[in-house]
Design a protein around this motif. Structure first.
Motif, PDB file in Angstrom:
ATOM      1  N   PRO A  13     -93.920 -10.364  95.473  1.00 50.84           N
ATOM      2  CA  PRO A  13     -94.789 -11.268  94.725  1.00 50.84           C
ATOM      3  C   PRO A  13     -96.250 -11.049  95.109  1.00 50.84           C
ATOM      4  N   MET A  14     -97.119 -11.135  94.156  1.00 50.70           N
ATOM      5  CA  MET A  14     -98.562 -11.011  94.293  1.00 50.70           C
ATOM      6  C   MET A  14     -99.046  -9.567  94.440  1.00 50.70           C
ATOM      7  N   ASP A  15     -98.153  -8.587  94.526  1.00 47.44           N
ATOM      8  CA  ASP A  15     -98.594  -7.192  94.481  1.00 47.44           C
ATOM      9  C   ASP A  15     -99.173  -6.936  93.091  1.00 47.44           C
ATOM     10  N   VAL A  16    -100.069  -5.978  93.009  1.00 48.72           N
ATOM     11  CA  VAL A  16    -100.628  -5.593  91.710  1.00 48.72           C
ATOM     12  C   VAL A  16    -100.121  -4.193  91.406  1.00 48.72           C
ATOM     13  N   VAL A  17     -99.505  -4.043  90.237  1.00 48.42           N
ATOM     14  CA  VAL A  17     -98.976  -2.744  89.831  1.00 48.42           C
ATOM     15  C   VAL A  17     -99.703  -2.257  88.582  1.00 48.42           C
ATOM     16  N   GLU A  18     -99.839  -0.950  88.528  1.00 47.88           N
ATOM     17  CA  GLU A  18    -100.433  -0.336  87.339  1.00 47.88           C
ATOM     18  C   GLU A  18     -99.320   0.377  86.591  1.00 47.88           C
ATOM     19  N   VAL A  19     -99.199   0.047  85.317  1.00 50.88           N
ATOM     20  CA  VAL A  19     -98.175   0.635  84.454  1.00 50.88           C
ATOM     21  C   VAL A  19     -98.896   1.451  83.395  1.00 50.88           C
ATOM     22  N   SER A  20     -98.506   2.705  83.245  1.00 51.47           N
ATOM     23  CA  SER A  20     -99.086   3.514  82.179  1.00 51.47           C
ATOM     24  C   SER A  20     -97.950   4.153  81.383  1.00 51.47           C
ATOM     25  N   VAL A  21     -98.131   4.127  80.075  1.00 49.18           N
ATOM     26  CA  VAL A  21     -97.170   4.738  79.166  1.00 49.18           C
ATOM     27  C   VAL A  21     -97.905   5.883  78.477  1.00 49.18           C
ATOM     28  N   PHE A  22     -97.414   7.090  78.691  1.00 57.46           N
ATOM     29  CA  PHE A  22     -98.073   8.288  78.184  1.00 57.46           C
ATOM     30  C   PHE A  22     -98.289   8.205  76.677  1.00 57.46           C
ATOM     31  N   GLN A  23     -99.527   8.424  76.252  1.00 58.56           N
ATOM     32  CA  GLN A  23     -99.982   8.432  74.863  1.00 58.56           C
ATOM     33  C   GLN A  23     -99.817   7.096  74.151  1.00 58.56           C
ATOM     34  N   VAL A  33     -97.710  -9.142  90.063  1.00 58.75           N
ATOM     35  CA  VAL A  33     -96.337  -9.627  90.071  1.00 58.75           C
ATOM     36  C   VAL A  33     -96.379 -11.140  90.274  1.00 58.75           C
ATOM     37  N   ALA A  34     -95.713 -11.855  89.401  1.00 54.62           N
ATOM     38  CA  ALA A  34     -95.700 -13.320  89.445  1.00 54.62           C
ATOM     39  C   ALA A  34     -94.892 -13.810  90.642  1.00 54.62           C
ATOM     40  N   ALA A  35     -95.088 -15.060  90.974  1.00 53.57           N
ATOM     41  CA  ALA A  35     -94.359 -15.675  92.094  1.00 53.57           C
ATOM     42  C   ALA A  35     -92.846 -15.634  91.874  1.00 53.57           C
ATOM     43  N   ASN A  36     -92.415 -15.649  90.596  1.00 54.08           N
ATOM     44  CA  ASN A  36     -90.985 -15.583  90.310  1.00 54.08           C
ATOM     45  C   ASN A  36     -90.437 -14.151  90.361  1.00 54.08           C
ATOM     46  N   GLY A  37     -91.328 -13.179  90.664  1.00 55.69           N
ATOM     47  CA  GLY A  37     -90.878 -11.806  90.849  1.00 55.69           C
ATOM     48  C   GLY A  37     -90.916 -10.918  89.632  1.00 55.69           C
ATOM     49  N   THR A  38     -91.538 -11.371  88.557  1.00 57.84           N
ATOM     50  CA  THR A  38     -91.534 -10.588  87.333  1.00 57.84           C
ATOM     51  C   THR A  38     -92.933 -10.109  86.951  1.00 57.84           C
ATOM     52  N   ILE A  39     -92.960  -9.101  86.087  1.00 54.99           N
ATOM     53  CA  ILE A  39     -94.188  -8.688  85.423  1.00 54.99           C
ATOM     54  C   ILE A  39     -93.929  -8.824  83.931  1.00 54.99           C
ATOM     55  N   ASN A  40     -94.976  -9.072  83.192  1.00 56.62           N
ATOM     56  CA  ASN A  40     -94.850  -9.262  81.751  1.00 56.62           C
ATOM     57  C   ASN A  40     -95.715  -8.232  81.046  1.00 56.62           C
ATOM     58  N   LEU A  41     -95.091  -7.440  80.174  1.00 56.53           N
ATOM     59  CA  LEU A  41     -95.799  -6.357  79.492  1.00 56.53           C
ATOM     60  C   LEU A  41     -95.554  -6.421  77.986  1.00 56.53           C
ATOM     61  N   PRO A  42     -96.537  -5.948  77.198  1.00 54.65           N
ATOM     62  CA  PRO A  42     -96.353  -5.935  75.751  1.00 54.65           C
ATOM     63  C   PRO A  42     -95.091  -5.151  75.370  1.00 54.65           C
ATOM     64  N   LEU A  43     -94.391  -5.627  74.394  1.00 53.64           N
ATOM     65  CA  LEU A  43     -93.139  -5.072  73.858  1.00 53.64           C
ATOM     66  C   LEU A  43     -91.972  -5.144  74.853  1.00 53.64           C
ATOM     67  N   ALA A  44     -92.218  -4.860  76.096  1.00 55.01           N
ATOM     68  CA  ALA A  44     -91.132  -4.883  77.083  1.00 55.01           C
ATOM     69  C   ALA A  44     -90.776  -6.303  77.487  1.00 55.01           C
ATOM     70  N   GLY A  45     -91.758  -7.199  77.452  1.00 57.84           N
ATOM     71  CA  GLY A  45     -91.523  -8.576  77.864  1.00 57.84           C
ATOM     72  C   GLY A  45     -91.492  -8.713  79.366  1.00 57.84           C
ATOM     73  N   GLU A  46     -90.675  -9.640  79.852  1.00 57.63           N
ATOM     74  CA  GLU A  46     -90.601  -9.933  81.275  1.00 57.63           C
ATOM     75  C   GLU A  46     -89.602  -9.000  81.961  1.00 57.63           C
ATOM     76  N   ILE A  47     -90.061  -8.344  83.008  1.00 52.11           N
ATOM     77  CA  ILE A  47     -89.243  -7.388  83.757  1.00 52.11           C
ATOM     78  C   ILE A  47     -89.205  -7.838  85.218  1.00 52.11           C
ATOM     79  N   ASP A  56     -87.889   2.329  90.412  1.00 56.17           N
ATOM     80  CA  ASP A  56     -86.898   1.478  89.751  1.00 56.17           C
ATOM     81  C   ASP A  56     -87.506   0.790  88.537  1.00 56.17           C
ATOM     82  N   VAL A  57     -88.725   0.285  88.689  1.00 59.62           N
ATOM     83  CA  VAL A  57     -89.402  -0.404  87.582  1.00 59.62           C
ATOM     84  C   VAL A  57     -89.699   0.585  86.465  1.00 59.62           C
ATOM     85  N   GLU A  58     -90.075   1.817  86.813  1.00 63.97           N
ATOM     86  CA  GLU A  58     -90.289   2.862  85.806  1.00 63.97           C
ATOM     87  C   GLU A  58     -89.031   3.064  84.965  1.00 63.97           C
ATOM     88  N   ARG A  59     -87.888   3.163  85.628  1.00 61.86           N
ATOM     89  CA  ARG A  59     -86.621   3.370  84.912  1.00 61.86           C
ATOM     90  C   ARG A  59     -86.309   2.199  83.984  1.00 61.86           C
TER      91      ARG A  59
END
Length: 189
Positions: A13-23, A33-47, A56-59
């Motif tokens: 929790p509270m880590d900051v991650v950078e997510v990039s999707v090629f092109q 990362v939220a306190a509940n342990g998730t990240i929220n991204l467009p189209l993917a939603g809550e992960i 693991d998160v990449e997969r």
């Protein structure tokens, strides 16, 4: 591709991650990362991210985006800020404080992160650890570790590393501070 330095690091929790999707720059985000342990991204939603490695998160993201939205997405995740896993370094080090752990870390690495020993430091270091509700302590001789005669112990999240000081070294340093500076020696009678 994940950064090899944090391949074994478990996101917290509270880590900051950078997510990039090629092109697909609109799906590339820097998120905390939220306190509940998730990240929220467009189209993917809550992960769920806590307890997983960046790989693991990449997969998970690749699977989710490839299932409904993109054809063979290439997703990269890396840790931008390490905020969840910390170690406290105290005592006779140049910069005592709380430092983030960025993956597997040893005692000597933590001491180096705190800019090393002070002039009055002793080679004796104690590590205090909470494990399954039990507090334990262990003492290590840094001289033995540096010489290769003892193993450099792993430091884990929540450890408190305390570097002891030498009373003799402290007395000597105090004596040097009070002696006047002169250019000659006076013989003792």
């Amino acid at each position: 591709m994940s950064n090899p330095a944090n391949a074994g690091y478990k996101i917290g929790p509270m880590d900051v991650v950078e997510v990039s999707v090629f092109q697909v720059p609109e799906l590339s985000k820097t998120v905390q990362v939220a306190a509940n342990g998730t990240i929220n991204l467009p189209l993917a939603g809550e992960i769920q991210a806590v307890g997983k490695t960046p790989r693991d998160v990449e997969r998970d993201l690749t699977k989710r985006l490839g299932r409904d939205y993109l054809q063979s997405p290439q997703v990269n995740v890396y840790i931008k800020e390490y905020n969840s896993q910390r170690v406290t370094v105290d005592g006779s080090v140049k910069k005592p404080g709380v430092y983030p752990l960025r993956g597997p870390t040893t005692l000597l690495q933590v001491i180096a992160t705190a800019d090393g020993f002070t002039d009055t430091a002793d080679a004796s270091v104690a590590i205090f650890r909470n494990s399954n509700g039990t507090r334990s302590a262990a003492k290590f001789d840094v001289g033995e570790i540096r010489s290769g005669r003892a193993k450099d112990p792993q430091i884990v999240e929540g450890d408190v590393v305390v570097v002891s000081s030498s009373a003799m070294k402290e007395s000597y340093q105090a004596l040097l501070k009070v002696l006047p500076v002169t250019n000659f020696f006076v013989p003792f009678l």
